[in-house]
Design a protein around this motif. Structure first.
Motif, PDB file in Angstrom:
ATOM      1  N   SER A  42       0.809  -1.085   0.012  1.00  0.00           N
ATOM      2  CA  SER A  42       0.111   0.021  -0.035  1.00  0.00           C
ATOM      3  C   SER A  42       0.954   1.257   0.020  1.00  0.00           C
ATOM      4  O   SER A  42       1.916   1.022   0.521  1.00  0.00           O
ATOM      5  CB  SER A  42      -1.150   0.013   1.155  1.00  0.00           C
ATOM      6  OG  SER A  42      -0.086  -0.088   2.558  1.00  0.00           O
ATOM      7  N   ILE A  83       1.218   5.345   0.996  1.00  0.00           N
ATOM      8  CA  ILE A  83       0.665   6.638   1.837  1.00  0.00           C
ATOM      9  C   ILE A  83       1.437   7.662   1.376  1.00  0.00           C
ATOM     10  O   ILE A  83       2.408   7.718   0.813  1.00  0.00           O
ATOM     11  CB  ILE A  83       0.698   6.168   3.339  1.00  0.00           C
ATOM     12  CG1 ILE A  83       2.197   5.998   3.583  1.00  0.00           C
ATOM     13  CG2 ILE A  83      -0.152   5.042   3.720  1.00  0.00           C
ATOM     14  CD1 ILE A  83       2.542   5.808   5.345  1.00  0.00           C
ATOM     15  N   GLN A 142       1.553  12.146   5.422  1.00  0.00           N
ATOM     16  CA  GLN A 142       1.277  11.356   6.565  1.00  0.00           C
ATOM     17  C   GLN A 142       2.167  10.637   7.344  1.00  0.00           C
ATOM     18  O   GLN A 142       2.076  10.259   8.404  1.00  0.00           O
ATOM     19  CB  GLN A 142       0.223  10.006   6.099  1.00  0.00           C
ATOM     20  CG  GLN A 142      -1.175  10.795   5.294  1.00  0.00           C
ATOM     21  CD  GLN A 142      -1.886   9.534   4.803  1.00  0.00           C
ATOM     22  OE1 GLN A 142      -1.524   8.409   5.122  1.00  0.00           O
ATOM     23  NE2 GLN A 142      -2.716   9.748   3.788  1.00  0.00           N
ATOM     24  N   ARG A 147       4.159   6.018  11.214  1.00  0.00           N
ATOM     25  CA  ARG A 147       3.425   5.284  10.312  1.00  0.00           C
ATOM     26  C   ARG A 147       4.479   4.689   9.196  1.00  0.00           C
ATOM     27  O   ARG A 147       4.086   3.749   8.564  1.00  0.00           O
ATOM     28  CB  ARG A 147       2.469   5.895   9.764  1.00  0.00           C
ATOM     29  CG  ARG A 147       1.238   6.393  10.715  1.00  0.00           C
ATOM     30  CD  ARG A 147      -0.030   6.854   9.646  1.00  0.00           C
ATOM     31  NE  ARG A 147      -0.182   5.773   8.815  1.00  0.00           N
ATOM     32  CZ  ARG A 147      -1.116   6.183   7.802  1.00  0.00           C
ATOM     33  NH1 ARG A 147      -1.713   7.223   7.713  1.00  0.00           N
ATOM     34  NH2 ARG A 147      -1.770   5.271   7.012  1.00  0.00           N
ATOM     35  N   CYS A 148       5.697   5.342   9.048  1.00  0.00           N
ATOM     36  CA  CYS A 148       6.468   4.996   7.738  1.00  0.00           C
ATOM     37  C   CYS A 148       7.799   4.282   8.298  1.00  0.00           C
ATOM     38  O   CYS A 148       8.819   3.924   7.599  1.00  0.00           O
ATOM     39  CB  CYS A 148       7.014   6.234   7.046  1.00  0.00           C
ATOM     40  SG  CYS A 148       5.466   7.060   6.161  1.00  0.00           S
TER      41      CYS A 148
END
Length: 338
Positions: free
Chosen positions: A281, A283, A287, A293-294
């Motif tokens: 996925s 992003i 973000q 999140r990364c």
């Protein structure tokens, strides 16, 4: 001996010479006379712009020549005082091109639509002279065609020559110059290069004529034309990234703080970027900022238009604008006929 014969012959000969001399008459003469101030003004502005661009080219060429002869052309040498002194004179022509001429050329279509297109018919309606068309020997359609031909050709020639010279100086002296960084998709650069100024000038001119025909008052028509040109420019700019397929590229691992991987190519137009997660996925880069999140991202992705997409994008944009121009002119001629 009488000289009447000689006088008659000389008069006849003079009459033949006068009749053989081509003269502008009728509708063409009238239109040229009405637009003579416009033609002289555009000609004077074009001469000034050409002189300015010639000075920029000569100044940049001279500085580059000096840098090459003295071994100061490479950026690694600009740290020395001597090389920096030799390089500094290029700041003035670069500044004049990037900060003065480019914004001025960007505003040319707007000015053509407001000050040439909008008053063209609005002034005729305002003064009441539009009613005289019915009493003339030419049809309203022919009168309108002649009335639009002169400013249309003048706007075409002015914007075409100006765009060609701006593109030439940009390509020869700015992009390939020693210090200037001016990607082709920047706000004031894109509308000053290629066929963009020509297409926008013709569109703005036609839009101003239609606004003047509908409103029939000069000042309101000028205001409406300016508003519509700016609005259409915003719509075109919003849709411009989709005029040609973007390049989708997978780059290296992103930075955990920013989510950004490899930098965009030189002179490219970055559309979007982000991180690729282990599950495949994607992003967005926004973000990933100041978040975790990364942290597990495996790569980053870029979506951009390289510099080579400039011409295809401008061709699509010009096609849209010229199509709208044709529709506007059809509406103008249908209304004048009725």
């Amino acid at each position: 001996m009488s000289t009447n014969v000689l006088t008659d012959r000389s008069a006849a000969s003079a009459g033949v010479k006068r009749s053989a001399t081509p003269r502008l008459r009728g509708l063409l003469w009238l239109v040229l006379r009405q637009d003579r101030f416009l033609l002289w003004s555009l000609g004077a502005l074009l001469v000034l712009a050409m002189a300015d661009l010639l000075w920029i080219h000569i100044a940049c060429h001279h500085v580059v020549g000096v840098l090459r002869r003295t071994g100061c052309y490479s950026p690694e040498t600009w740290g020395s005082t001597q090389c920096w002194t030799l390089l500094s004179p290029i700041d003035e022509p670069d500044f004049w091109y990037l900060r003065v001429l480019q914004p001025a050329v960007t505003a040319v279509p707007l000015l053509i639509g407001v000050f040439i297109g909008a008053p063209l018919l609005a002034r005729e309606y305002e003064r009441g002279t539009i009613r005289l068309i019915r009493a003339q020997s030419v049809s309203p359609v022919r009168w309108l065609a002649a009335r639009l031909a002169v400013p249309g050709l003048a706007a075409l020639a002015f914007s075409g020559v100006l765009a060609a010279l701006m593109s030439l100086v940009w390509w020869v002296d700015i992009v390939h110059g020693p210090v200037a960084f001016d990607p082709p998709f920047q706000f004031f650069t894109y509308p000053a290069l290629g066929i963009a100024p020509v297409a926008w000038s013709l569109f703005a001119l036609a839009l101003g004529v239609l606004a003047g025909q509908l409103v029939r008052r000069t000042l309101p028509a000028m205001f409406i034309t300016a508003t519509l040109v700016v609005a259409v420019h915003g719509l075109i700019r919003w849709g411009r990234p989709s005029f040609y397929p973007v390049v989708d590229e997978v780059a290296g691992l992103p930075d955990k703080m920013t989510g950004l991987g490899a930098a965009q190519p030189t002179n490219a137009w970055l559309i979007d970027r982000g991180a690729i997660m282990p599950d495949g996925s994607r992003i967005g880069g926004d973000q990933c900022q100041f978040a975790h999140r990364c942290d597990e991202a495996t790569a980053s992705w870029l979506r951009y238009h390289p510099a080579g997409h400039l011409v295809p994008i401008q061709l699509v944009e010009a096609g849209i604008l010229l199509g709208l121009t044709a529709l506007i002119l059809v509406a103008v001629f249908r209304r004048i006929r009725g």
